[in-house]
Design an enzyme around this catalytic site. Structure first.
Site, PDB file in Angstrom:
ATOM      1  N   PHE A  59       0.869  -1.172   0.000  1.00  0.00           N
ATOM      2  CA  PHE A  59       0.000   0.000   0.000  1.00  0.00           C
ATOM      3  C   PHE A  59       0.913   1.230   0.000  1.00  0.00           C
ATOM      4  CE2 PHE A  59      -2.989   3.015   1.885  1.00  0.00           C
ATOM      5  CZ  PHE A  59      -4.193   2.637   1.332  1.00  0.00           C
ATOM      6  N   ASP A 101       2.361  -4.207   9.100  1.00  0.00           N
ATOM      7  CA  ASP A 101       1.171  -3.394   8.921  1.00  0.00           C
ATOM      8  C   ASP A 101      -0.019  -4.349   8.849  1.00  0.00           C
ATOM      9  OD1 ASP A 101      -0.961  -1.896   7.973  1.00  0.00           O
ATOM     10  OD2 ASP A 101       0.334  -0.550   6.813  1.00  0.00           O
ATOM     11  N   TYR A 129     -10.773   1.526  10.976  1.00  0.00           N
ATOM     12  CA  TYR A 129     -11.995   1.707  10.172  1.00  0.00           C
ATOM     13  C   TYR A 129     -12.249   0.607   9.166  1.00  0.00           C
ATOM     14  CZ  TYR A 129      -8.464   3.827   7.082  1.00  0.00           C
ATOM     15  OH  TYR A 129      -7.352   4.060   6.327  1.00  0.00           O
ATOM     16  N   LYS A 130     -11.359  -0.373   9.090  1.00  0.00           N
ATOM     17  CA  LYS A 130     -11.578  -1.469   8.139  1.00  0.00           C
ATOM     18  C   LYS A 130     -12.378  -2.564   8.846  1.00  0.00           C
ATOM     19  CE  LYS A 130      -7.801   0.054   5.259  1.00  0.00           C
ATOM     20  NZ  LYS A 130      -6.381  -0.022   4.889  1.00  0.00           N
ATOM     21  N   ARG A 157     -11.941  -6.537  -5.599  1.00  0.00           N
ATOM     22  CA  ARG A 157     -11.791  -7.098  -4.249  1.00  0.00           C
ATOM     23  C   ARG A 157     -13.175  -7.386  -3.678  1.00  0.00           C
ATOM     24  NH1 ARG A 157      -7.900  -3.531  -0.578  1.00  0.00           N
ATOM     25  NH2 ARG A 157      -9.668  -2.117  -0.833  1.00  0.00           N
TER      26      ARG A 157
HETATM   27  C1  LIG Z   1      -5.747   1.210   4.662  1.00  0.00           C
HETATM   28  C2  LIG Z   1      -4.288   1.155   4.813  1.00  0.00           C
HETATM   29  C3  LIG Z   1      -3.576   2.252   5.300  1.00  0.00           C
HETATM   30  C4  LIG Z   1      -4.314   3.524   5.598  1.00  0.00           C
HETATM   31  O1  LIG Z   1      -3.596   4.449   6.312  1.00  0.00           O
HETATM   32  P1  LIG Z   1      -4.334   5.732   6.891  1.00  0.00           P
HETATM   33  O2  LIG Z   1      -3.291   6.458   7.591  1.00  0.00           O
HETATM   34  O3  LIG Z   1      -5.449   5.237   7.755  1.00  0.00           O
HETATM   35  O4  LIG Z   1      -4.907   6.491   5.746  1.00  0.00           O
HETATM   36  C5  LIG Z   1      -2.213   2.116   5.468  1.00  0.00           C
HETATM   37  N1  LIG Z   1      -1.556   0.959   5.146  1.00  0.00           N
HETATM   38  C6  LIG Z   1      -2.233  -0.091   4.646  1.00  0.00           C
HETATM   39  C7  LIG Z   1      -1.494  -1.347   4.297  1.00  0.00           C
HETATM   40  C8  LIG Z   1      -3.605  -0.028   4.457  1.00  0.00           C
HETATM   41  O5  LIG Z   1      -4.268  -1.068   3.955  1.00  0.00           O
END
Ligand SMILES: *Cc1c(COP(=O)(O)O)cnc(C)c1O
Length: 425
Positions: A127, A209, A234-235, A385
């Site tokens: 990501f 992560d 939030y996921k 997805r």
């Molecule tokens: C969703 C996600 C993020 C999101 O980071 P935010 O700081 O909440 O915007 C970061 N890393 C990964 C791997 C994600 O899937």
């Protein structure tokens, strides 16, 4: 297609689903919500804890910090304790704070300050925000990110081979390996234990992560000895858009100086002495920065209570059952000659909570699915997805989603959508 499996098997699986009644506690927009790995839906539990904090704000104002039901002053530590079982950590090793990106900044920064070798090993399917943050942390320490951020290359564009991670540790001498537990596109679950052990054998720190696994996969961070980790609220944790994130620091690293210091990471006992000298908390709380954002933390409380009730082991079991069933149905489409494929590893222990359905028209298919009430998302170049999140999705939902996909493919209903890419999908 006559050889598409009937819905009967799904009904059978749902009959023995121990989590079946949780779905009623969620507000799911009409149709099928298969996007809980991007934004979990609202539950009445999350709404209730949020409303309680709003009421406390109204009734107590400043006294909320000390007199609220769950005093706001220690709320982040409290929610950290409640999250600890989901990631397999001691209560003191977890706190909720900041955003995921900020937590990557502070934790990677923290450990860059203590390792001998300032190279961070990541992978090329990450990501993007993870790389942005790490590059910035390297730059701030005077290291050229092009040299000190090394990405393990995927062999197939979908997955990362743990053998390649281990080989890259030998080739590049990193001080830190920072990888996702679950790859956001293909849904591959990496072998956290193997990577951590291989890292430690080489005196490398292992960070993860967990954005795409927390709340879907059961973790054992402490048991495995992972050094640090971050994740989103939030996921799968369903705490609302932009909700507070979480972090884990192994107790062996308590006392390490946080890279991004702030008064909310100060030792709680003396925080309000207002000393100009920073005395960090002696646990993971030290990696907080500023005041806990109560309104983006409160929904997480109700949500975490649901996970307590459900048990993360049961959640993971159901998740595997749902994704396994989904893979089976997409395979059936492929066998019947449809041009779709599963990009997610088939072995349960290599699979996170979502499935990557690949199709050359993935972008337009995702739009067509959404138009018919199936909320999925598209990830370039060819992935739809599909996330059957276990707290509110049934096997029948999964069957209906794949049946809808088959209908769209039969009708080529995606043809009338524009090819060109749009904003957030
Ligand atoms: C969703 C996600 C993020 C999101 O980071 P935010 O700081 O909440 O915007 C970061 N890393 C990964 C791997 C994600 O899937």
């Amino acid at each position: 297609m006559s050889d598409f499996p009937p819905c009967k098997a799904a009904r059978e699986l749902d009959r023995t689903d121990p989590l079946a009644e949780f779905a009623d506690r969620f507000e799911i927009p009409d149709g099928h919500y298969m996007d809980g790995n991007s934004l979990g839906p609202l539950s009445e539990d999350a709404e209730r804890s949020l409303q309680r904090v709003v009421d406390e704000w109204r009734e107590l104002a400043i006294r909320g910090w000390t007199d609220a039901d769950e005093p706001w002053f220690s709320y982040a530590e409290r929610l950290g304790s409640m999250t600890a079982p989901l990631v397999g950590a001691d209560e003191t090793e977890v706190v909720v704070a900041n955003s995921t990106t900020v937590n990557i900044h502070t934790l990677v920064g923290t450990f860059l300050d203590v390792v001998d070798l300032p190279t961070v090993l990541v992978d090329d399917l990450d990501f993007p925000t993870d790389h942005y943050a790490i590059r910035a942390q390297l730059r701030q320490r005077g290291y050229d990110p092009d040299e000190h951020l090394v990405a393990v290359e995927s062999r197939d564009g979908r997955t990362i081979d743990e053998d390649d991670v281990v080989a890259a540790m030998d080739d590049h001498d990193p001080g830190i390996v920072f990888l996702p537990s679950v790859l956001y596109r293909s849904g591959q679950l990496l072998d956290v234990e193997r990577i951590t052990e291989a890292a430690h054998d080489r005196d490398v720190l292992a960070g993860f992560d967990l954005a795409h696994s927390v709340g879907a996969v059961d973790h054992d961070l402490s048991g495995v000895g992972v050094d640090f980790a971050v994740w989103c609220g939030y996921k799968y944790l369903n705490a609302g858009p932009g909700a507070i994130a979480g972090l884990y620091v192994n107790r062996d690293h308590f006392g390490t100086t946080p890279a991004l210091a702030g008064w909310w990471g100060h030792d709680k006992e003396t925080q309000f002495d207002m000393n100009l000298t920073f005395t960090p908390a002696d646990d993971a709380g030290a990696w907080q920065i500023g005041t806990v954002p109560m309104l983006s933390a409160a929904p997480l409380e109700g949500s975490l209570r649901m996970f307590e009730e459900a048990g993360i082991g049961t959640v993971r079991e159901k998740s595997l059952s749902l994704t396994g069933y989904l893979v089976e149905l997409v395979d059936a489409l492929a066998d019947a000659g449809y041009d779709c494929d599963v990009g997610t590893p088939r072995e349960p222990d290599r699979r996170g909570g979502h499935v990557a359905v690949e199709h050359p028209e993935a972008y337009r298919l995702s739009l067509a699915l959404k138009e018919r009430g199936v909320v999925v998302d598209f990830r370039p170049p060819n992935v739809v997805r599909v996330c059957p999140a276990p707290l509110y999705t049934s096997h029948v939902d999964v069957w209906e989603v794949v049946a809808e996909l088959r209908t769209l493919l039969d009708e080529e209903a995606y043809e009338r959508f524009d090819r060109q890419d749009g904003g957030v999908t």
